[in-house]
Design an enzyme around this catalytic site. Structure first.
Site, PDB file in Angstrom:
ATOM      1  N   CYS A 230      -6.257   7.163   5.079  1.00  0.00           N
ATOM      2  CA  CYS A 230      -6.523   5.825   5.623  1.00  0.00           C
ATOM      3  C   CYS A 230      -6.721   5.884   7.126  1.00  0.00           C
ATOM      4  O   CYS A 230      -7.533   5.144   7.669  1.00  0.00           O
ATOM      5  CB  CYS A 230      -5.398   4.864   5.259  1.00  0.00           C
TER       6      CYS A 230
ATOM      7  N   GLU B 105      -0.844  -2.721   3.884  1.00  0.00           N
ATOM      8  CA  GLU B 105      -1.348  -1.517   4.565  1.00  0.00           C
ATOM      9  C   GLU B 105      -2.647  -1.148   3.885  1.00  0.00           C
ATOM     10  O   GLU B 105      -2.647  -0.606   2.777  1.00  0.00           O
ATOM     11  CB  GLU B 105      -0.332  -0.370   4.429  1.00  0.00           C
TER      12      GLU B 105
HETATM   13  P1  NDP Z   1      -6.382   0.689  -4.668  1.00  0.00           P
HETATM   14  O1  NDP Z   1      -6.457  -0.541  -3.863  1.00  0.00           O
HETATM   15  O2  NDP Z   1      -7.426   0.952  -5.673  1.00  0.00           O
HETATM   16  O3  NDP Z   1      -4.991   0.772  -5.446  1.00  0.00           O
HETATM   17  C1  NDP Z   1      -3.754   0.728  -4.785  1.00  0.00           C
HETATM   18  C2  NDP Z   1      -2.674   0.418  -5.787  1.00  0.00           C
HETATM   19  O4  NDP Z   1      -2.845  -0.912  -6.269  1.00  0.00           O
HETATM   20  C3  NDP Z   1      -2.660   1.323  -7.000  1.00  0.00           C
HETATM   21  O5  NDP Z   1      -1.328   1.583  -7.370  1.00  0.00           O
HETATM   22  C4  NDP Z   1      -3.357   0.459  -8.024  1.00  0.00           C
HETATM   23  O6  NDP Z   1      -3.027   0.794  -9.337  1.00  0.00           O
HETATM   24  C5  NDP Z   1      -2.809  -0.901  -7.689  1.00  0.00           C
HETATM   25  N1  NDP Z   1      -3.601  -2.023  -8.202  1.00  0.00           N
HETATM   26  C6  NDP Z   1      -4.883  -2.046  -8.620  1.00  0.00           C
HETATM   27  N2  NDP Z   1      -5.255  -3.296  -9.006  1.00  0.00           N
HETATM   28  C7  NDP Z   1      -4.169  -4.095  -8.815  1.00  0.00           C
HETATM   29  C8  NDP Z   1      -3.906  -5.488  -8.994  1.00  0.00           C
HETATM   30  N3  NDP Z   1      -4.835  -6.328  -9.450  1.00  0.00           N
HETATM   31  N4  NDP Z   1      -2.681  -5.959  -8.678  1.00  0.00           N
HETATM   32  C9  NDP Z   1      -1.728  -5.132  -8.182  1.00  0.00           C
HETATM   33  N5  NDP Z   1      -1.910  -3.800  -7.998  1.00  0.00           N
HETATM   34  C10 NDP Z   1      -3.118  -3.281  -8.303  1.00  0.00           C
HETATM   35  O7  NDP Z   1      -6.296   1.851  -3.586  1.00  0.00           O
HETATM   36  P2  NDP Z   1      -6.333   3.401  -3.834  1.00  0.00           P
HETATM   37  O8  NDP Z   1      -5.227   3.819  -4.726  1.00  0.00           O
HETATM   38  O9  NDP Z   1      -7.732   3.750  -4.188  1.00  0.00           O
HETATM   39  O10 NDP Z   1      -5.978   3.940  -2.370  1.00  0.00           O
HETATM   40  C11 NDP Z   1      -6.926   4.123  -1.403  1.00  0.00           C
HETATM   41  C12 NDP Z   1      -6.912   3.001  -0.395  1.00  0.00           C
HETATM   42  O11 NDP Z   1      -5.632   2.921   0.206  1.00  0.00           O
HETATM   43  C13 NDP Z   1      -7.864   3.228   0.749  1.00  0.00           C
HETATM   44  O12 NDP Z   1      -8.540   2.040   1.085  1.00  0.00           O
HETATM   45  C14 NDP Z   1      -6.961   3.652   1.883  1.00  0.00           C
HETATM   46  O13 NDP Z   1      -7.502   3.450   3.150  1.00  0.00           O
HETATM   47  C15 NDP Z   1      -5.756   2.825   1.625  1.00  0.00           C
HETATM   48  N6  NDP Z   1      -4.582   3.387   2.283  1.00  0.00           N
HETATM   49  C16 NDP Z   1      -4.025   2.716   3.339  1.00  0.00           C
HETATM   50  C17 NDP Z   1      -2.949   3.253   4.019  1.00  0.00           C
HETATM   51  C18 NDP Z   1      -2.291   2.520   5.163  1.00  0.00           C
HETATM   52  O14 NDP Z   1      -1.166   2.856   5.503  1.00  0.00           O
HETATM   53  N7  NDP Z   1      -2.902   1.525   5.781  1.00  0.00           N
HETATM   54  C19 NDP Z   1      -2.381   4.539   3.629  1.00  0.00           C
HETATM   55  C20 NDP Z   1      -3.024   5.148   2.514  1.00  0.00           C
HETATM   56  C21 NDP Z   1      -4.082   4.565   1.876  1.00  0.00           C
HETATM   57  P3  NDP Z   1      -3.951   1.779 -10.193  1.00  0.00           P
HETATM   58  O15 NDP Z   1      -4.198   2.989  -9.344  1.00  0.00           O
HETATM   59  O16 NDP Z   1      -3.074   2.061 -11.330  1.00  0.00           O
HETATM   60  O17 NDP Z   1      -5.207   1.019 -10.484  1.00  0.00           O
END
Ligand code: NDP
Length: 489
Positions: free
Chosen positions: A268, A234
């Site tokens: 999102c 997602e």
């Molecule tokens: P990120 O992609 O930065 O992070 C998402 C999660 O992935 C966090 O828990 C993060 O941890 C973790 N993460 C980071 N690096 C890694 C890795 N290498 N391997 C595994 N996990 C990792 O997204 P955001 O938190 O900034 O969220 C915003 C984004 O989410 C936007 O693009 C938004 O559009 C999308 N989104 C999509 C939705 C949907 O339903 N389609 C709903 C809501 C949001 P940490 O934060 O600890 O770095």
């Protein structure tokens, strides 16, 4: 770093200190979840329904605590936290009550050749599902995967964002508090940074549900590919609203202002672009300016939305706004000066170039581009011409159905915004850079199960041993004729 310190984005006050789980600890927690999966699966749909509804009631009864924590750790106004929680609760309730029916075994026709068989399809939980969630809707978004995966019979290991780990901990602890008889591991928490999420991909989970950015999503897919762990992705969006000349313009402007600016635009499925027909462009801009003028960010009770939760996003918003203006756009509400150190006031830019980053990349801030179009066909063409395909909105009295038919997104609201997200029976997912797979609704429940096809011979047909080396000679001579008769005519 062995500790994760989460802070209030409005004040920098420390909200919580949590551990950074190591690879080894993540593996141990997944192993514990695998043991708990036996118990959880044995509860059946009725037992799981009882446990999930007890969890739901616990969350609702203690909502004051959770809403306060969401306000402090994520920054959103308390009423927005309450609304988010209401939507999440709807999903827990729906999944708890519907999983048994949606995932019930299905009878299938065995076909002519094996007419002495019965056939059915069962929907079997994967086992342990890993869920990695973002910070923007720290309950609603991960809950879309977690409640669904649990209802389908999986246990879950959840890694919340480093920006909202205390909210994640509260949500996970609420399950245990509501279900003291459940073994440890039905719903578990791991905390840390990106590396902890990466460790979860490699810790032996049977499926991984990721919600976050496209860039991180591809890293998660690569990590999961090492052991062929299936994923549901997602990801981000660049949602467009199309405003036709026959729309209720005032209502469209009001809805779009909310869809674009709510939650500081950190949604999102938020509206980031508008395509409006030329004949109503000026009227729409006037109504939009009025709707947006009453919106103000802040931390107090009157704030329309809070601070930017993740400080690094502010630079991206600034780049997009500056790029939109440099590409020929005109700031009609706010501008680069609206971007502060923590808060961003609404920005609306008219007619930036289609190639500008404000049109092509996810901004994730309280900004909106408005593009004037000569026809609805042009609106659809431009709306579809981005790498994302998550959701969108259409405002029209007479043309909505034809626009919906042509929009290349997976969710669409008609004469409204975001409606689909509040309906637990509707699926949610994307295409392209917005990801794949589905959460929510019956499609979400099936996403967290695999099929098991069962073919049972009910009785032998004397002399007709089709699946045997002892097949009769007459049958071997008859089969080619049967093939021609059945499929060659
Ligand atoms: P990120 O992609 O930065 O992070 C998402 C999660 O992935 C966090 O828990 C993060 O941890 C973790 N993460 C980071 N690096 C890694 C890795 N290498 N391997 C595994 N996990 C990792 O997204 P955001 O938190 O900034 O969220 C915003 C984004 O989410 C936007 O693009 C938004 O559009 C999308 N989104 C999509 C939705 C949907 O339903 N389609 C709903 C809501 C949001 P940490 O934060 O600890 O770095």
């Amino acid at each position: 770093m062995t500790e994760l310190v989460s802070t209030n984005p409005a004040t920098d006050e420390v909200v919580a200190v949590l551990p950074v789980h190591t690879d080894e600890q993540v593996r141990a927690i997944v192993a514990q979840a695998r043991e708990a999966a036996v118990w959880w699966r044995a509860q059946g749909y009725d037992g799981r329904r009882t446990a999930l509804l007890a969890w739901k009631r616990h969350i609702v009864r203690h909502r004051g605590e959770l809403v306060e924590l969401m306000h402090r750790e994520n920054g959103k106004p308390r009423i927005d936290a309450t609304l988010e929680l209401m939507l999440a609760i709807e999903h827990i309730d729906w999944n708890a009550k519907k999983a048994g029916k949606v995932l019930a075994p299905e009878k299938r026709k065995p076909g002519f050749l094996l007419a002495n068989f019965s056939a059915r399809v069962e929907h079997v939980p994967f086992g342990v599902v890993g869920v990695i969630g973002p910070w923007n809707y720290p309950i609603f978004t991960p809950n879309g995967s977690i409640a669904t995966a649990l209802a389908a019979g999986n246990t879950v290991v959840f890694k919340p964002s480093e920006h909202t780990p205390a909210i994640g901990r509260w949500y996970v602890e609420a399950f245990a508090a509501a279900n003291p008889e459940a073994p440890v591991g039905v719903l578990s928490l791991i905390t840390g940074y990106g590396e902890t999420g990466a460790a979860l991909c490699r810790a032996g989970v049977d499926k991984l549900a990721f919600t976050g950015s496209a860039a991180t999503g591809s890293k998660v897919m690569a990590a999961c590919a090492e052991t062929l762990v299936p994923v549901v992705m997602e990801l981000g969006g660049k949602d467009a609203a199309i405003v036709a000349a026959d729309a209720d313009i005032k209502a469209a402007a009001d809805a779009i202002a909310f869809g674009a600016m709510a939650n500081s635009g950190q949604t999102c499925v938020g509206i980031e672009r508008v395509y409006v027909e030329a004949g109503v462009r000026d009227e729409f801009l006037a109504e939009l300016t009025t709707a947006v003028s009453g919106i103000a960010p802040g931390s107090g009770p009157k704030a329309s939305y809070g601070p930017m939760t993740m400080p690094s996003q502010i630079g991206i918003v600034r780049r997009h706004v500056e790029d939109a203006i440099a590409s020929g756009g005109t700031a009609v509400v706010g501008g680069p000066e609206s971007i502060g150190e923590r808060y961003i006031a609404p920005v609306v830019i008219l007619d930036p170039a289609h190639s500008s980053s404000a049109i092509q990349e996810e901004t994730f801030g309280p900004t909106l581009t408005v593009t004037t179009v000569d026809s609805l066909d042009e609106a659809v063409k431009l709306a579809n011409d981005v790498p994302f395909g998550l959701a969108g909105a259409v405002f029209s009295r007479g043309h909505a159905a034809e626009i919906v038919e042509q929009l290349d997104t997976s969710q669409i609201s008609v004469n409204s915004v975001l409606g689909f997200a509040g309906m637990a029976a509707l699926p949610l997912g994307g295409r392209g850079q917005s990801g794949f797979g589905r959460i929510h609704g019956p499609e979400g429940l099936r996403e967290f199960t695999r099929t098991r096809a069962v073919a049972t011979q009910k009785y032998p047909i004397p002399g007709v041993r089709l699946l045997s080396f002892g097949r009769a000679g007459w049958l071997n001579r008859f089969l080619p004729r049967l093939l021609g008769w059945l499929h060659g005519r």
